[in-house]
Scaffold this active site. Sequence first.
Site, PDB file in Angstrom:
ATOM      1  CG  ASP A 181      28.712   3.920  41.408  1.00  0.00           C
ATOM      2  OD1 ASP A 181      29.771   4.308  41.709  1.00  0.00           O
ATOM      3  OD2 ASP A 181      27.568   3.729  42.196  1.00  0.00           O
TER       4      ASP A 181
ATOM      5  CG  ASP B 142      38.766  41.813  39.274  1.00  0.00           C
ATOM      6  OD1 ASP B 142      39.419  41.969  40.329  1.00  0.00           O
ATOM      7  OD2 ASP B 142      38.707  40.612  38.537  1.00  0.00           O
TER       8      ASP B 142
ATOM      9  CE  LYS C  41      37.357  40.100  35.978  1.00  0.00           C
ATOM     10  NZ  LYS C  41      38.190  38.901  36.479  1.00  0.00           N
TER      11      LYS C  41
ATOM     12  CB  THR D 220      41.218  30.931  31.869  1.00  0.00           C
ATOM     13  OG1 THR D 220      41.021  32.437  32.087  1.00  0.00           O
ATOM     14  CG2 THR D 220      40.088  30.201  32.387  1.00  0.00           C
ATOM     15  N   GLY D 221      43.654  32.828  33.367  1.00  0.00           N
ATOM     16  CA  GLY D 221      44.845  33.456  33.068  1.00  0.00           C
ATOM     17  C   GLY D 221      44.392  34.712  32.450  1.00  0.00           C
TER      18      GLY D 221
HETATM   19  C1  R5P Z   1      37.534  37.204  40.010  1.00  0.00           C
HETATM   20  O1  R5P Z   1      37.180  38.239  40.325  1.00  0.00           O
HETATM   21  C2  R5P Z   1      39.069  36.920  40.405  1.00  0.00           C
HETATM   22  O2  R5P Z   1      39.695  37.915  41.447  1.00  0.00           O
HETATM   23  C3  R5P Z   1      40.123  36.534  39.552  1.00  0.00           C
HETATM   24  O3  R5P Z   1      40.220  37.790  38.761  1.00  0.00           O
HETATM   25  C4  R5P Z   1      39.453  35.639  38.479  1.00  0.00           C
HETATM   26  O4  R5P Z   1      38.827  34.530  38.970  1.00  0.00           O
HETATM   27  C5  R5P Z   1      40.650  35.313  37.271  1.00  0.00           C
HETATM   28  O5  R5P Z   1      40.091  34.404  36.568  1.00  0.00           O
HETATM   29  P1  R5P Z   1      40.816  34.083  35.128  1.00  0.00           P
HETATM   30  O6  R5P Z   1      42.106  33.888  35.190  1.00  0.00           O
HETATM   31  O7  R5P Z   1      40.018  33.061  34.530  1.00  0.00           O
HETATM   32  O8  R5P Z   1      40.590  35.509  34.359  1.00  0.00           O
END
Ligand code: R5P
Length: 258
Positions: free
Chosen positions: A38, A170, A193, A225-226
């Site tokens: 489960d 950011d 950002k 995700t980059g």
């Molecule tokens: C968020 O503020 C973190 O510092 C990273 O910038 C964020 O988690 C990156 O996420 P992703 O690669 O999905 O854009």
Amino acid sequence: MNHRAVVIAGGNSVQLAKKVAKRLRASFTPLHVSRFPDGESSVRIQVNVEGKAVIIINALYPQANEALMDTALAIDAAKHAGALSVNVVVPYLAYMRQDKVFNRGESLSAGVMARVLDDADRVIAVDPHLHRIHQLGDLFKTRAESMTANGALASYVQKHYRNSIIVGPDAESYQWARAIAEQVGLQSAILTKTRFSSTRVAVKLHGHVSIKGRHVVIVDDVLSTGHTVAEAAKLARRLGAKRVSCVTVHGLYVDDAV
Ligand code: R5P
């Protein structure tokens, strides 16, 4: 041999846990985890930990929810088995980006995660995403501390990326970018950002900084995700950067990150 400590590896940190055990000259054991049909987990510590300092090492990625539950069960298992102390090392601490109730009806998930691990005597995380929460001690009831990879990243930047400009994509990442830039004596810049969704972000340069013809090194704590890094790289190119590199603490590379 240190007979007083036992290092227990969760499924996400087996190699690291082996190295830590070797360095501490402590015994090593992988946490035995089985899943019921489960979906429930069951864990078992396969060595005697009675009277010993137990160090459980498990990153909360991949499968953050399973890893968190396995870690919580391991803490309880160690206590029931009579451990002298239960110390949890979480190289990547998930849920830290959910550090406020962003929209009405949501949970404060960072707090929930902390409560799940609070049964440990001590929690150590590597570069947790501390933003609105300034230190782990404000989140956990138990003793909780952060370690940082900044020194290692700064050495890497110094060795490979001399004469570069460090860019934090950011406001949250700028604490890492600035610290690394200061350690190696490089200029740093910050982007602002806007996040529209988990896969759509927009960035712009904050202040008057000349990037033209320079090697830009983007520094972020988490690459998921980059998209954040990709947008920062595109902006740097548009502003005339001759080369763009990226350094990150937690490379999750979700879904073959862009
Ligand atoms: C968020 O503020 C973190 O510092 C990273 O910038 C964020 O988690 C990156 O996420 P992703 O690669 O999905 O854009």
